[in-house]
Design a protein around this motif. Structure first.
Motif, short mmCIF file in Angstrom:
data_model
loop_
_atom_site.label_atom_id
_atom_site.label_comp_id
_atom_site.label_asym_id
_atom_site.label_seq_id
_atom_site.Cartn_x
_atom_site.Cartn_y
_atom_site.Cartn_z
N LEU B 92 -0.81 53.82 32.25
CA LEU B 92 -1.78 52.72 32.24
C LEU B 92 -1.78 52.01 33.59
N PHE B 93 -0.58 51.64 34.04
CA PHE B 93 -0.45 50.86 35.27
C PHE B 93 -1.03 51.63 36.45
N ILE B 94 -0.64 52.90 36.59
CA ILE B 94 -1.08 53.68 37.74
C ILE B 94 -2.58 53.94 37.69
N PHE B 95 -3.08 54.20 36.47
CA PHE B 95 -4.51 54.49 36.33
C PHE B 95 -5.34 53.27 36.73
N ILE B 96 -4.95 52.09 36.22
CA ILE B 96 -5.70 50.88 36.54
C ILE B 96 -5.56 50.53 38.01
N LEU B 97 -4.32 50.68 38.54
CA LEU B 97 -4.09 50.38 39.96
C LEU B 97 -4.95 51.28 40.83
N ALA B 98 -4.96 52.58 40.51
CA ALA B 98 -5.76 53.52 41.32
C ALA B 98 -7.23 53.19 41.20
N GLY B 99 -7.67 52.83 39.99
CA GLY B 99 -9.08 52.48 39.80
C GLY B 99 -9.48 51.26 40.60
N ASN B 100 -8.61 50.22 40.55
CA ASN B 100 -8.90 49.00 41.30
C ASN B 100 -8.93 49.27 42.80
N MET B 101 -7.96 50.07 43.26
CA MET B 101 -7.87 50.33 44.69
C MET B 101 -9.03 51.21 45.17
N LEU B 102 -9.42 52.21 44.37
CA LEU B 102 -10.57 53.04 44.75
C LEU B 102 -11.83 52.20 44.85
N PHE B 122 -14.42 51.39 38.32
CA PHE B 122 -14.68 51.61 36.89
C PHE B 122 -14.02 50.55 36.02
N THR B 123 -13.01 49.84 36.55
CA THR B 123 -12.39 48.77 35.76
C THR B 123 -13.27 47.52 35.70
N SER B 124 -14.42 47.53 36.40
CA SER B 124 -15.31 46.37 36.32
C SER B 124 -16.33 46.54 35.19
N HIS B 125 -16.07 47.53 34.30
CA HIS B 125 -16.94 47.71 33.15
C HIS B 125 -16.16 47.44 31.88
N ILE B 126 -16.71 46.55 31.05
CA ILE B 126 -15.96 46.11 29.86
C ILE B 126 -15.65 47.26 28.93
N ILE B 127 -16.50 48.28 28.89
CA ILE B 127 -16.27 49.37 27.95
C ILE B 127 -15.00 50.15 28.32
N VAL B 128 -14.74 50.26 29.63
CA VAL B 128 -13.53 50.97 30.08
C VAL B 128 -12.29 50.17 29.74
N THR B 129 -12.31 48.87 30.08
CA THR B 129 -11.12 48.06 29.85
C THR B 129 -10.89 47.82 28.37
N THR B 131 -11.63 49.91 25.98
CA THR B 131 -11.04 51.15 25.46
C THR B 131 -9.55 51.17 25.73
N LEU B 132 -9.17 50.81 26.96
CA LEU B 132 -7.75 50.80 27.31
C LEU B 132 -6.98 49.81 26.44
N SER B 133 -7.55 48.60 26.25
CA SER B 133 -6.81 47.59 25.51
C SER B 133 -6.78 47.92 24.01
N MET B 134 -7.85 48.56 23.49
CA MET B 134 -7.80 48.96 22.08
C MET B 134 -6.76 50.05 21.87
N LEU B 178 -5.41 38.66 17.01
CA LEU B 178 -6.70 39.36 17.02
C LEU B 178 -7.44 39.19 18.36
N SER B 179 -7.16 38.07 19.05
CA SER B 179 -7.88 37.86 20.31
C SER B 179 -7.21 38.58 21.47
N ARG B 180 -6.02 39.18 21.22
CA ARG B 180 -5.31 39.85 22.31
C ARG B 180 -6.11 40.98 22.95
N PRO B 181 -6.65 41.92 22.17
CA PRO B 181 -7.39 43.00 22.86
C PRO B 181 -8.58 42.47 23.65
#
Lengths: 74, 261
Positions: B92-102, B122-129, B131-134, B178-181
């Motif tokens: 998770l960490f590396i994927f998000i970090l790489a996405g943010n940096m790209l 791609f992390t600037s799209h709510i559907i991606v984040t 999905t990750l948080s769910m 319930l509000s965590r995700p």
């Protein structure tokens, strides 16, 4: 008229970030105060610091999101 | 007049069309950058660690520092038991970090149809984040129930509270769970979105001032300096948000491991 309300609403929504700004400042200020008193213990509390920052910041981000939604989506 | 719409950078374009059973599964620029993030991280980690030198070289040091950083994070917030989730948190960490940096690349010299010339976060799209948080919440609930059974519900009944207060505390705990995700996904998405909009708004000032004539163009140096500063800040945010996402994942996993606390 609708356009006007949109911009006023976006401006009002941004006021919510005021609270988050105070909260985040408070967190880092308090952390520094504690860290200056006991530098040895500061390193272990970095995770807690970031956790507190994240939880507080989220609320400001929510109000920013409302502003962005009003400006670009509605 | 150049196009200075700050929202345009988030548009999704089709790269290769694909339709299966009526679902539009086109390969988009978002998907392209996810593949790029995965491939580049996999290559980095594979190439850096394939020598397995006793004294690490430069590449291997990067891999080892990343490994140690995430392992410490998991251990300090979820305990030694939490280390069984290390691969998940690390990914998770590396994927998000790489996405943010790209996404921080202002210019991407590929020129492929649909991707164009600019970077895409791609992390600037709510559907991606979301999905990750769910995914995170699915694992927390699934593993929590699997490991603790009904004791997992102790999460909503914190110990050391006067019994009368449970009427108030339990609903609050349930709502906060319930509000965590939502908060987990919106935090990452809104931070990246707001940061990139801010950069483009300031960049738009430069373009507008340059277009207004030579005298105004000189003042354009000021927003240009601001953009440089903001870009540095954005790199910090890109790292910090990946870190925050990972550490919150660890804290939520800790709840699944030890719900009574």
């Amino acid at each position: 008229m609708e356009e006007l309300g949109k911009y006023i609403g976006a401006g009002l929504a941004c006021l919510g970030m005021l609270g988050a700004a105070i909260g985040v400042g408070n967190i880092f200020g308090s952390f520094l105060q504690g860290a200056m008193r006991n530098p040895a213990a500061a390193q272990q509390q970095f995770g807690t610091l970031i956790f507190g920052f994240a939880v507080t910041e989220a609320l400001g981000i929510f109000s920013l999101l409302i502003a962005l939604l009003l400006l670009f989506v509605v | 007049m150049a196009d200075t719409n700050p929202i345009k950078q988030f548009e999704i374009h089709e790269v290769a069309a694909l339709e299966i059973a009526g679902f539009d599964l086109a390969f988009t620029n978002s998907a392209f950058f996810m593949v790029l993030a995965t491939v580049s991280v996999t290559l980095l980690m594979a190439l850096a660690t394939n020598k397995r030198a006793l004294v690490p070289g430069r590449g291997q040091s990067i891999a080892e520092i990343l490994y140690g950083f995430v392992a410490d994070m998991v251990r300090s917030s979820a305990g030694n038991e939490g280390l069984r989730f290390f691969p998940f948190v690390f990914t998770l960490f590396i994927f998000i970090l790489a996405g943010n940096m790209l996404g921080m690349f202002p210019y991407f010299p590929l020129g492929i149809e649909g991707i164009g010339w600019h970077g895409f976060t791609f992390t600037s799209h709510i559907i991606v984040t979301l999905t990750l948080s769910m995914m995170v919440m699915g694992i927390v609930v699934g593993f929590g129930v699997y490991k603790n059974g009904f004791k997992f519900l102790k999460l909503f009944v914190p110990a050391g509270v006067p019994p009368v207060l449970y009427i108030i505390v339990t609903p609050i705990e349930i709502i906060s769970f319930l509000s965590r995700p939502i908060s987990l996904s919106v935090r990452l998405f809104a931070n990246m979105l707001a940061g990139h909009i801010l950069l483009k708004v300031f960049a738009g000032f430069i373009v507008m001032l340059a277009g207004a004539g030579a005298a105004w163009g000189i003042i354009g140096v000021l927003p240009f300096a601001m953009v440089i500063g903001l870009t540095a800040l954005e790199f910090l945010v890109a790292f910090l948000q990946a870190y925050v996402f990972a550490i919150l994942t660890c804290i939520y996993l800790n709840d699944a491991l030890h719900p009574a606390h």
